[in-house]
Write a protein that holds these residues in place. Structure first.
Motif, PDB file in Angstrom:
ATOM      1  N   GLN A 105       0.809  -1.217   0.000  1.00 48.73           N
ATOM      2  CA  GLN A 105       0.000   0.000   0.000  1.00 48.73           C
ATOM      3  C   GLN A 105       0.846   1.271   0.000  1.00 48.73           C
ATOM      4  O   GLN A 105       0.344   2.348  -0.330  1.00 48.73           O
ATOM      5  CB  GLN A 105      -0.949  -0.001   1.188  1.00 48.73           C
ATOM      6  N   ASP A 106       2.129   1.155   0.336  1.00 49.59           N
ATOM      7  CA  ASP A 106       3.025   2.317   0.290  1.00 49.59           C
ATOM      8  C   ASP A 106       3.625   2.536  -1.092  1.00 49.59           C
ATOM      9  O   ASP A 106       4.340   3.521  -1.309  1.00 49.59           O
ATOM     10  CB  ASP A 106       4.160   2.148   1.301  1.00 49.59           C
ATOM     11  N   GLN A 108       1.752   2.312  -4.133  1.00 47.51           N
ATOM     12  CA  GLN A 108       0.733   2.504  -5.159  1.00 47.51           C
ATOM     13  C   GLN A 108       1.059   3.665  -6.100  1.00 47.51           C
ATOM     14  O   GLN A 108       0.738   3.628  -7.289  1.00 47.51           O
ATOM     15  CB  GLN A 108      -0.636   2.715  -4.511  1.00 47.51           C
ATOM     16  N   ASN A 176      -0.327  -5.207  -5.162  1.00 52.24           N
ATOM     17  CA  ASN A 176      -1.569  -5.194  -4.397  1.00 52.24           C
ATOM     18  C   ASN A 176      -1.586  -4.048  -3.393  1.00 52.24           C
ATOM     19  O   ASN A 176      -0.577  -3.752  -2.750  1.00 52.24           O
ATOM     20  CB  ASN A 176      -1.755  -6.510  -3.638  1.00 52.24           C
ATOM     21  N   ASN A 177      -2.749  -3.425  -3.252  1.00 55.59           N
ATOM     22  CA  ASN A 177      -2.909  -2.308  -2.327  1.00 55.59           C
ATOM     23  C   ASN A 177      -3.300  -2.849  -0.955  1.00 55.59           C
ATOM     24  O   ASN A 177      -4.454  -2.751  -0.517  1.00 55.59           O
ATOM     25  CB  ASN A 177      -3.971  -1.344  -2.860  1.00 55.59           C
ATOM     26  N   ASP A 178      -2.320  -3.445  -0.262  1.00 55.13           N
ATOM     27  CA  ASP A 178      -2.586  -4.035   1.043  1.00 55.13           C
ATOM     28  C   ASP A 178      -1.360  -3.903   1.930  1.00 55.13           C
ATOM     29  O   ASP A 178      -0.363  -3.292   1.554  1.00 55.13           O
ATOM     30  CB  ASP A 178      -3.018  -5.502   0.889  1.00 55.13           C
TER      31      ASP A 178
END
Length: 364
Positions: A105-106, A108, A176-178
């Motif tokens: 997520q950091d 993106q 992935n945005n996680d």
């Protein structure tokens, strides 16, 4: 009148914008070492000494991992891996590396998986008693371990050198945005033949072991081989800018997302001490209690929680100072913000309980 900083540049000027928040690496100058400054007899993968720097090991020697004060000009610390038991002939699948993991997520804003995927630059300072060519790898964990691998050279033994690696964007692989590992970078120290013999990758393609450590530096082939690294910086663009130094407080705050302990900063977990303890009191003698709440800083994910007696440092115990005895307990209902400490037997009297803890949620 537009706002300006102390040297007269307007907030928003391109020169000013490039001076802060460039570096995606947390603790890149090895300032923070919560677990210990030195951890010996390391034979398996894990986070030792320097926060956020992971030692990746698979049956290749025994090591002492430390936060070293041996560092290049402008830095106070480095991550140091010192071989104490060598492996002169690693088996095919053996490996030793230092790795750093970035949350998906950091990343993106890198726009991977699109035509506008951004090029980046990785830079670092490195020192070793070994000279010659070495390998550094970036893996995109969300896309079948797609990889790019590059060669750098240690020209002079026992000398700090800065290395710069240009990394292309990946237009085909989405991160992935996680809160899992989006990218991990590995600095290879040594390996067996499974990880050598291939070729370097300048574009993102499916992972192949033989292409990961093409130029094997061979650190750990002899006792007292060492590898030191600091000044890790990963930034957008094709130019390596000067290292972005951040305050200890800022780096420490960022590290707490991944690891926290109740002990004082300089105290190793498992030490018998009351200083920094969590005090859990049961004042009433008319009721029974089996659990207490424990809170900690926001973690990346539900952490692994280990508790220690303040009396002797024994893991899995809370010290009952009222009865001068350890009581076994475990962490339960663990979330990113806290957990319950559940005693193995209920308390019925008035008790004063003392406990220390560590909570680990580092990326794997």
């Amino acid at each position: 009148m537009p706002l300006t900083n102390i040297d007269g540049r307007r907030l928003g000027d391109s020169v000013f914008d490039k001076t802060a928040a460039r570096n995606l690496v947390v603790n890149g100058a090895a300032q923070v070492a919560q677990r210990a400054t030195t951890q010996a007899s390391v034979t398996s993968s894990g986070y030792y000494a320097v926060d956020r720097f992971k030692t990746s090991l698979g049956n290749l020697g025994t090591w002492t991992i430390s936060q070293s004060t041996d560092s290049p000009d402008g830095f106070a610390f480095s991550y140091k891996a010192l071989c104490t038991t060598a492996d002169a002939s690693p088996a095919a699948g053996d490996f030793a590396a230092m790795s750093y993991h970035f949350e998906g997520q950091d990343l993106q804003f890198l726009n991977f998986g699109n035509s506008g995927a951004k090029a980046t630059t990785l830079s670092f300072y490195v020192k070793s008693n070994k000279t010659g060519n070495a390998s550094v790898e970036l893996q995109q964990r969300d896309n079948s371990d797609k990889q790019v691998t590059f060669q750098y050279t240690i020209n002079s033994a026992n000398t700090w050198e800065r290395k710069i690696i240009n990394v292309p964007g990946d237009t085909a692989g989405v991160i992935n945005n996680d809160n899992g590992t989006g990218i991990r970078a590995l600095w290879w120290l040594n390996s067996g033949s499974d990880f050598t013999g291939g070729s370097f990758r300048s574009t993102w393609t499916a992972e192949a072991d033989a292409d990961r450590n093409v130029s094997n530096l061979g650190v750990g082939g002899a006792t007292n081989d060492e590898f030191l690294i600091t000044g890790l910086q990963w930034e957008v663009g094709n130019t390596a800018t000067p290292f972005e130094h951040r305050s200890f407080n800022e780096e420490m705050s960022k590290c707490l997302r991944y690891y926290e302990k109740s002990y004082l900063y300089s105290v190793v977990p498992g030490t018998a001490t009351d200083v920094g303890m969590i005090n859990l009191r049961k004042a009433s003698t008319s009721s029974t209690v089996t659990n207490f709440n424990l809170e900690f800083s926001q973690k990346r994910a539900a952490p692994t929680v280990t508790i220690y007696s303040t009396d002797d440092g024994a893991a899995g115990n809370i010290y009952d100072s009222s009865g001068a005895t350890n009581r076994t307990a475990q962490a339960d209902d663990i979330s990113e913000r806290g957990c319950r400490l559940v005693l193995s037997s209920a308390l019925s009297g008035a008790n004063n309980l003392k406990v220390q803890f560590e909570a680990e949620a580092d990326l794997l």
